[in-house]
Design a protein around this motif. Sequence first.
Motif, PDB file in Angstrom:
ATOM      1  N   LEU A  48       0.812  -1.217   0.000  1.00 31.46           N
ATOM      2  CA  LEU A  48       0.000   0.000   0.000  1.00 31.46           C
ATOM      3  C   LEU A  48       0.842   1.262   0.000  1.00 31.46           C
ATOM      4  O   LEU A  48       0.486   2.265  -0.633  1.00 31.46           O
ATOM      5  CB  LEU A  48      -0.932   0.001   1.210  1.00 31.46           C
ATOM      6  N   GLU A  49       1.955   1.238   0.695  1.00 35.05           N
ATOM      7  CA  GLU A  49       2.796   2.432   0.764  1.00 35.05           C
ATOM      8  C   GLU A  49       3.363   2.791  -0.601  1.00 35.05           C
ATOM      9  O   GLU A  49       3.608   3.975  -0.886  1.00 35.05           O
ATOM     10  CB  GLU A  49       3.923   2.221   1.771  1.00 35.05           C
ATOM     11  N   ALA A  50       3.565   1.803  -1.456  1.00 33.15           N
ATOM     12  CA  ALA A  50       4.069   2.073  -2.803  1.00 33.15           C
ATOM     13  C   ALA A  50       2.943   2.307  -3.807  1.00 33.15           C
ATOM     14  O   ALA A  50       3.123   3.030  -4.794  1.00 33.15           O
ATOM     15  CB  ALA A  50       4.944   0.908  -3.273  1.00 33.15           C
ATOM     16  N   GLU A  51       1.780   1.728  -3.569  1.00 29.53           N
ATOM     17  CA  GLU A  51       0.693   1.783  -4.541  1.00 29.53           C
ATOM     18  C   GLU A  51      -0.220   2.999  -4.383  1.00 29.53           C
ATOM     19  O   GLU A  51      -0.760   3.507  -5.364  1.00 29.53           O
ATOM     20  CB  GLU A  51      -0.154   0.503  -4.441  1.00 29.53           C
ATOM     21  N   LEU A  52      -0.415   3.470  -3.167  1.00 27.62           N
ATOM     22  CA  LEU A  52      -1.376   4.556  -2.958  1.00 27.62           C
ATOM     23  C   LEU A  52      -0.937   5.905  -3.536  1.00 27.62           C
ATOM     24  O   LEU A  52      -1.797   6.648  -4.047  1.00 27.62           O
ATOM     25  CB  LEU A  52      -1.681   4.690  -1.463  1.00 27.62           C
ATOM     26  N   PRO A  53       0.341   6.309  -3.482  1.00 26.87           N
ATOM     27  CA  PRO A  53       0.699   7.615  -4.064  1.00 26.87           C
ATOM     28  C   PRO A  53       0.357   7.756  -5.545  1.00 26.87           C
ATOM     29  O   PRO A  53      -0.269   8.764  -5.932  1.00 26.87           O
ATOM     30  CB  PRO A  53       2.198   7.715  -3.788  1.00 26.87           C
ATOM     31  N   PRO A  54       0.720   6.801  -6.429  1.00 33.69           N
ATOM     32  CA  PRO A  54       0.311   6.989  -7.831  1.00 33.69           C
ATOM     33  C   PRO A  54      -1.196   6.911  -8.025  1.00 33.69           C
ATOM     34  O   PRO A  54      -1.738   7.563  -8.934  1.00 33.69           O
ATOM     35  CB  PRO A  54       1.032   5.858  -8.573  1.00 33.69           C
ATOM     36  N   LEU A  55      -1.909   6.153  -7.183  1.00 38.88           N
ATOM     37  CA  LEU A  55      -3.361   6.103  -7.293  1.00 38.88           C
ATOM     38  C   LEU A  55      -3.980   7.453  -6.938  1.00 38.88           C
ATOM     39  O   LEU A  55      -4.848   7.967  -7.669  1.00 38.88           O
ATOM     40  CB  LEU A  55      -3.916   5.011  -6.376  1.00 38.88           C
ATOM     41  N   ALA A  56      -3.544   8.045  -5.820  1.00 44.05           N
ATOM     42  CA  ALA A  56      -4.080   9.351  -5.418  1.00 44.05           C
ATOM     43  C   ALA A  56      -3.754  10.424  -6.446  1.00 44.05           C
ATOM     44  O   ALA A  56      -4.576  11.311  -6.728  1.00 44.05           O
ATOM     45  CB  ALA A  56      -3.534   9.731  -4.044  1.00 44.05           C
ATOM     46  N   ALA A  57      -2.570  10.352  -7.040  1.00 47.86           N
ATOM     47  CA  ALA A  57      -2.192  11.339  -8.050  1.00 47.86           C
ATOM     48  C   ALA A  57      -3.048  11.203  -9.305  1.00 47.86           C
ATOM     49  O   ALA A  57      -3.439  12.205  -9.922  1.00 47.86           O
ATOM     50  CB  ALA A  57      -0.713  11.186  -8.391  1.00 47.86           C
ATOM     51  N   ALA A  58      -3.370   9.972  -9.699  1.00 48.13           N
ATOM     52  CA  ALA A  58      -4.178   9.760 -10.898  1.00 48.13           C
ATOM     53  C   ALA A  58      -5.622  10.188 -10.692  1.00 48.13           C
ATOM     54  O   ALA A  58      -6.299  10.594 -11.652  1.00 48.13           O
ATOM     55  CB  ALA A  58      -4.117   8.296 -11.313  1.00 48.13           C
ATOM     56  N   LEU A  59      -6.123  10.123  -9.447  1.00 45.53           N
ATOM     57  CA  LEU A  59      -7.515  10.464  -9.173  1.00 45.53           C
ATOM     58  C   LEU A  59      -7.729  11.938  -8.854  1.00 45.53           C
ATOM     59  O   LEU A  59      -8.880  12.390  -8.795  1.00 45.53           O
ATOM     60  CB  LEU A  59      -8.027   9.616  -8.006  1.00 45.53           C
ATOM     61  N   GLU A  60      -6.660  12.682  -8.647  1.00 46.71           N
ATOM     62  CA  GLU A  60      -6.819  14.070  -8.219  1.00 46.71           C
ATOM     63  C   GLU A  60      -7.499  14.919  -9.289  1.00 46.71           C
ATOM     64  O   GLU A  60      -8.315  15.785  -8.969  1.00 46.71           O
ATOM     65  CB  GLU A  60      -5.466  14.680  -7.853  1.00 46.71           C
ATOM     66  N   GLU A  61      -7.203  14.670 -10.561  1.00 49.35           N
ATOM     67  CA  GLU A  61      -7.826  15.472 -11.617  1.00 49.35           C
ATOM     68  C   GLU A  61      -9.297  15.124 -11.807  1.00 49.35           C
ATOM     69  O   GLU A  61     -10.144  16.023 -11.829  1.00 49.35           O
ATOM     70  CB  GLU A  61      -7.060  15.309 -12.928  1.00 49.35           C
ATOM     71  N   PRO A  62      -9.667  13.837 -11.949  1.00 45.70           N
ATOM     72  CA  PRO A  62     -11.097  13.570 -12.176  1.00 45.70           C
ATOM     73  C   PRO A  62     -11.952  13.640 -10.916  1.00 45.70           C
ATOM     74  O   PRO A  62     -13.146  13.951 -11.002  1.00 45.70           O
ATOM     75  CB  PRO A  62     -11.087  12.141 -12.747  1.00 45.70           C
ATOM     76  N   TRP A  63     -11.386  13.347  -9.736  1.00 45.70           N
ATOM     77  CA  TRP A  63     -12.187  13.247  -8.525  1.00 45.70           C
ATOM     78  C   TRP A  63     -11.835  14.279  -7.459  1.00 45.70           C
ATOM     79  O   TRP A  63     -12.603  14.470  -6.522  1.00 45.70           O
ATOM     80  CB  TRP A  63     -12.047  11.842  -7.921  1.00 45.70           C
ATOM     81  N   GLY A  64     -10.705  14.883  -7.538  1.00 47.16           N
ATOM     82  CA  GLY A  64     -10.280  15.787  -6.475  1.00 47.16           C
ATOM     83  C   GLY A  64      -9.287  15.125  -5.536  1.00 47.16           C
ATOM     84  O   GLY A  64      -8.910  13.958  -5.709  1.00 47.16           O
ATOM     85  N   ARG A  65      -8.870  15.861  -4.527  1.00 48.43           N
ATOM     86  CA  ARG A  65      -7.834  15.373  -3.611  1.00 48.43           C
ATOM     87  C   ARG A  65      -8.409  14.332  -2.645  1.00 48.43           C
ATOM     88  O   ARG A  65      -9.380  14.578  -1.931  1.00 48.43           O
ATOM     89  CB  ARG A  65      -7.235  16.535  -2.821  1.00 48.43           C
ATOM     90  N   VAL A  66      -7.792  13.157  -2.655  1.00 52.16           N
ATOM     91  CA  VAL A  66      -8.173  12.086  -1.739  1.00 52.16           C
ATOM     92  C   VAL A  66      -7.425  12.277  -0.432  1.00 52.16           C
ATOM     93  O   VAL A  66      -6.201  12.443  -0.423  1.00 52.16           O
ATOM     94  CB  VAL A  66      -7.857  10.703  -2.348  1.00 52.16           C
ATOM     95  N   THR A  67      -8.144  12.250   0.687  1.00 52.92           N
ATOM     96  CA  THR A  67      -7.519  12.486   1.992  1.00 52.92           C
ATOM     97  C   THR A  67      -7.475  11.249   2.876  1.00 52.92           C
ATOM     98  O   THR A  67      -6.658  11.180   3.801  1.00 52.92           O
ATOM     99  CB  THR A  67      -8.286  13.589   2.745  1.00 52.92           C
ATOM    100  N   ARG A  68      -8.334  10.263   2.605  1.00 59.52           N
ATOM    101  CA  ARG A  68      -8.377   9.075   3.455  1.00 59.52           C
ATOM    102  C   ARG A  68      -8.753   7.857   2.615  1.00 59.52           C
ATOM    103  O   ARG A  68      -9.552   7.964   1.667  1.00 59.52           O
ATOM    104  CB  ARG A  68      -9.379   9.263   4.590  1.00 59.52           C
ATOM    105  N   VAL A  69      -8.190   6.717   2.985  1.00 61.84           N
ATOM    106  CA  VAL A  69      -8.443   5.457   2.298  1.00 61.84           C
ATOM    107  C   VAL A  69      -8.712   4.384   3.347  1.00 61.84           C
ATOM    108  O   VAL A  69      -8.049   4.357   4.393  1.00 61.84           O
ATOM    109  CB  VAL A  69      -7.250   5.047   1.412  1.00 61.84           C
ATOM    110  N   THR A  70      -9.676   3.502   3.063  1.00 58.98           N
ATOM    111  CA  THR A  70      -9.926   2.364   3.950  1.00 58.98           C
ATOM    112  C   THR A  70      -9.860   1.073   3.146  1.00 58.98           C
ATOM    113  O   THR A  70     -10.283   1.021   1.980  1.00 58.98           O
ATOM    114  CB  THR A  70     -11.303   2.465   4.632  1.00 58.98           C
TER     115      THR A  70
END
Length: 239
Positions: A44-66
């Motif tokens: 997760l520590e390696a996978e979440l940063p590129p996921l959050a970066a890819a979603l920032e444009e279509p969805w906005g800034r992600v602040t929490r993940v479960t």
Amino acid sequence: MTTTLDRTAPRDLAAALPARLSLTPRTTLAGRLDGAWWPHSRDLEAELPPLAAALEEPWGRVTRVTVNPTRWPVVPHTVPVDGRVLHVGWFTEQDPDKLILLSYTVGRWDLLVIPPETEPAAAARLMAAAAIPGSVLTAGVLMTNDAAIGRGLRDAQRQEAGWESEGGACMSPFGSPMDRIHLLNARHDARIGAYRFSDPLPLPPGLPDDLPPTGGSGRGATAPPPAGFPPTPKGNTPT
């Protein structure tokens, strides 16, 4: 010894690779999922940063993940993303095949998590199914359905391989392989030909073998006269 093909990427490589996503188009249809995510590893520590970066444009800034810890060996409390902190939580009641993303200002999104070791063909089917607008299928149902599809495809391939190994394909008289359909058609044509050119059926007992070719009900046939009447000459009309 059983060998398992490991399709997961090392941590350094996974962090550098772009996120593999399939998002539901923006419509008024509300479904159970908002798309699918196919990570390169279970880190997760390696996978979440590129996921959050890819979603920032279509969805906005992600602040929490479960997540559900069943699918992730290590669940960190926070993950650094572009100079900020992404909070990570876990719940055993959450669908193990789903990732929930939250934002204080935008809302919530649910993504199907495709295991990183999934074959590309199966991953493509799952990403397409999870992105259907208004779908009522949950992440667990999609995974179960695709597992059944995969078993059916593998069984069909094994049956086809068994057919070929048992001599299911042979050479035609023209030098090209004949498959099962061609063989069945050839056998059918042979039976039809044998029926058409077989010897005629024998006459019933008591009938002479040299019957004249008259009689019948076809066009141009003449019926024999009844017993006791002379034959009618051609061209004359009886009075």
